[in-house]
Scaffold this active site. Structure first.
Site, mmCIF file in Angstrom:
data_model
loop_
_atom_site.group_PDB
_atom_site.id
_atom_site.type_symbol
_atom_site.label_atom_id
_atom_site.label_comp_id
_atom_site.label_asym_id
_atom_site.label_seq_id
_atom_site.Cartn_x
_atom_site.Cartn_y
_atom_site.Cartn_z
ATOM 1 N N ARG A 32 0.835 -1.197 0.000
ATOM 2 C CA ARG A 32 0.000 0.000 0.000
ATOM 3 C C ARG A 32 0.875 1.255 0.000
ATOM 4 O O ARG A 32 1.883 1.315 0.709
ATOM 5 C CB ARG A 32 -0.934 0.005 1.219
ATOM 6 C CG ARG A 32 -1.930 -1.123 1.142
ATOM 7 C CD ARG A 32 -3.069 -1.003 2.117
ATOM 8 N NE ARG A 32 -3.833 -2.248 2.091
ATOM 9 C CZ ARG A 32 -4.725 -2.570 1.166
ATOM 10 N NH1 ARG A 32 -5.008 -1.730 0.197
ATOM 11 N NH2 ARG A 32 -5.353 -3.726 1.199
ATOM 12 N N ASP A 33 0.459 2.228 -0.809
ATOM 13 C CA ASP A 33 1.173 3.508 -0.844
ATOM 14 C C ASP A 33 1.058 4.180 0.531
ATOM 15 O O ASP A 33 -0.004 4.180 1.151
ATOM 16 C CB ASP A 33 0.578 4.412 -1.932
ATOM 17 C CG ASP A 33 1.501 5.566 -2.282
ATOM 18 O OD1 ASP A 33 2.044 5.587 -3.402
ATOM 19 O OD2 ASP A 33 1.679 6.464 -1.420
ATOM 20 N N GLU A 99 9.056 10.080 -8.396
ATOM 21 C CA GLU A 99 9.816 10.409 -7.184
ATOM 22 C C GLU A 99 10.781 9.296 -6.797
ATOM 23 O O GLU A 99 11.871 9.568 -6.296
ATOM 24 C CB GLU A 99 8.857 10.648 -6.011
ATOM 25 C CG GLU A 99 8.025 11.908 -6.145
ATOM 26 C CD GLU A 99 6.921 11.960 -5.092
ATOM 27 O OE1 GLU A 99 7.044 11.280 -4.061
ATOM 28 O OE2 GLU A 99 5.941 12.668 -5.337
ATOM 29 N N HIS A 104 7.649 1.274 -10.689
ATOM 30 C CA HIS A 104 6.470 0.876 -9.926
ATOM 31 C C HIS A 104 5.220 1.267 -10.690
ATOM 32 O O HIS A 104 5.191 2.292 -11.363
ATOM 33 C CB HIS A 104 6.449 1.510 -8.530
ATOM 34 C CG HIS A 104 6.674 2.998 -8.520
ATOM 35 N ND1 HIS A 104 7.919 3.555 -8.681
ATOM 36 C CD2 HIS A 104 5.812 4.034 -8.384
ATOM 37 C CE1 HIS A 104 7.811 4.874 -8.632
ATOM 38 N NE2 HIS A 104 6.539 5.191 -8.462
HETATM 39 P P1 5GP Z 1 6.096 8.254 -7.927
HETATM 40 O O1 5GP Z 1 5.863 9.711 -7.802
HETATM 41 O O2 5GP Z 1 7.578 7.913 -7.917
HETATM 42 O O3 5GP Z 1 5.358 7.625 -9.064
HETATM 43 O O4 5GP Z 1 5.423 7.595 -6.661
HETATM 44 C C1 5GP Z 1 6.108 7.217 -5.517
HETATM 45 C C2 5GP Z 1 5.066 6.802 -4.509
HETATM 46 O O5 5GP Z 1 5.721 6.136 -3.448
HETATM 47 C C3 5GP Z 1 4.302 7.987 -3.888
HETATM 48 O O6 5GP Z 1 2.905 7.818 -4.148
HETATM 49 C C4 5GP Z 1 4.631 7.890 -2.403
HETATM 50 O O7 5GP Z 1 3.542 8.191 -1.577
HETATM 51 C C5 5GP Z 1 5.098 6.450 -2.243
HETATM 52 N N1 5GP Z 1 6.088 6.238 -1.213
HETATM 53 C C6 5GP Z 1 7.216 6.971 -0.998
HETATM 54 N N2 5GP Z 1 7.921 6.472 0.026
HETATM 55 C C7 5GP Z 1 7.227 5.379 0.461
HETATM 56 C C8 5GP Z 1 7.451 4.431 1.499
HETATM 57 O O8 5GP Z 1 8.434 4.466 2.235
HETATM 58 N N3 5GP Z 1 6.521 3.456 1.652
HETATM 59 C C9 5GP Z 1 5.420 3.363 0.861
HETATM 60 N N4 5GP Z 1 4.568 2.369 1.087
HETATM 61 N N5 5GP Z 1 5.169 4.234 -0.137
HETATM 62 C C10 5GP Z 1 6.068 5.232 -0.336
#
Ligand code: 5GP
Length: 120
Positions: A32-33, A99, A104
């Site tokens: 889960r995010d 990010e 993913h």
């Molecule tokens: P991006 O912007 O790279 O597509 O999404 C990264 C996602 O990873 C974001 O939605 C953020 O909330 C999630 N995220 C970042 N750090 C962590 C973490 O330590 N654990 C979890 N479960 N999600 C994370």
């Protein structure tokens, strides 16, 4: 872009950081995010070291690619996303707003997610 072995998802895969896992097999981990943007917000990641979807498609083996997408189907069914629908997003690089530099796929559902793109 070279793969950073210390990105947060690499650390989750090594169990250095906990996550709320919903599925795991030979090829993927799904959890889960931490900041959910929908009632159901799951991240599906390959166990191999790939920076983004383009890197995954270019370098992953056929078995890894198949394993990843078979898992996405299983997870979406298990999480009750398939019937009502959901959005899958792979943010990629700077313009994509990525990010975390480990490929993913976001699975977002549990309610209507709205328009695909908010502004041009
Ligand atoms: P991006 O912007 O790279 O597509 O999404 C990264 C996602 O990873 C974001 O939605 C953020 O909330 C999630 N995220 C970042 N750090 C962590 C973490 O330590 N654990 C979890 N479960 N999600 C994370």
């Amino acid at each position: 872009m070279a793969y950073d072995n210390n990105n947060i998802f690499a650390r989750i895969l090594r169990k250095e950081i906990p996550c709320n896992a919903v599925y795991e097999d030979e090829y993927v981990l799904a959890f889960r995010d931490i900041t959910p943007k929908a009632p159901t917000h799951i991240l599906v990641i390959p166990k191999g070291s790939y920076v983004d979807i383009a890197d995954f498609g270019a370098r992953a083996s056929a078995a890894e690619i198949e394993g990843f997408f078979r898992a996405v189907s299983k997870i979406s069914a298990e999480q009750n996303l398939t019937q009502q629908g959901f959005r899958s997003i792979a943010n990629t690089g700077l313009h994509g707003g990525q990010e975390v530099p480990h490929f993913h796929l976001h699975l977002l559902g549990g309610k209507s997610i709205g328009p695909m793109v908010l502004e041009r």
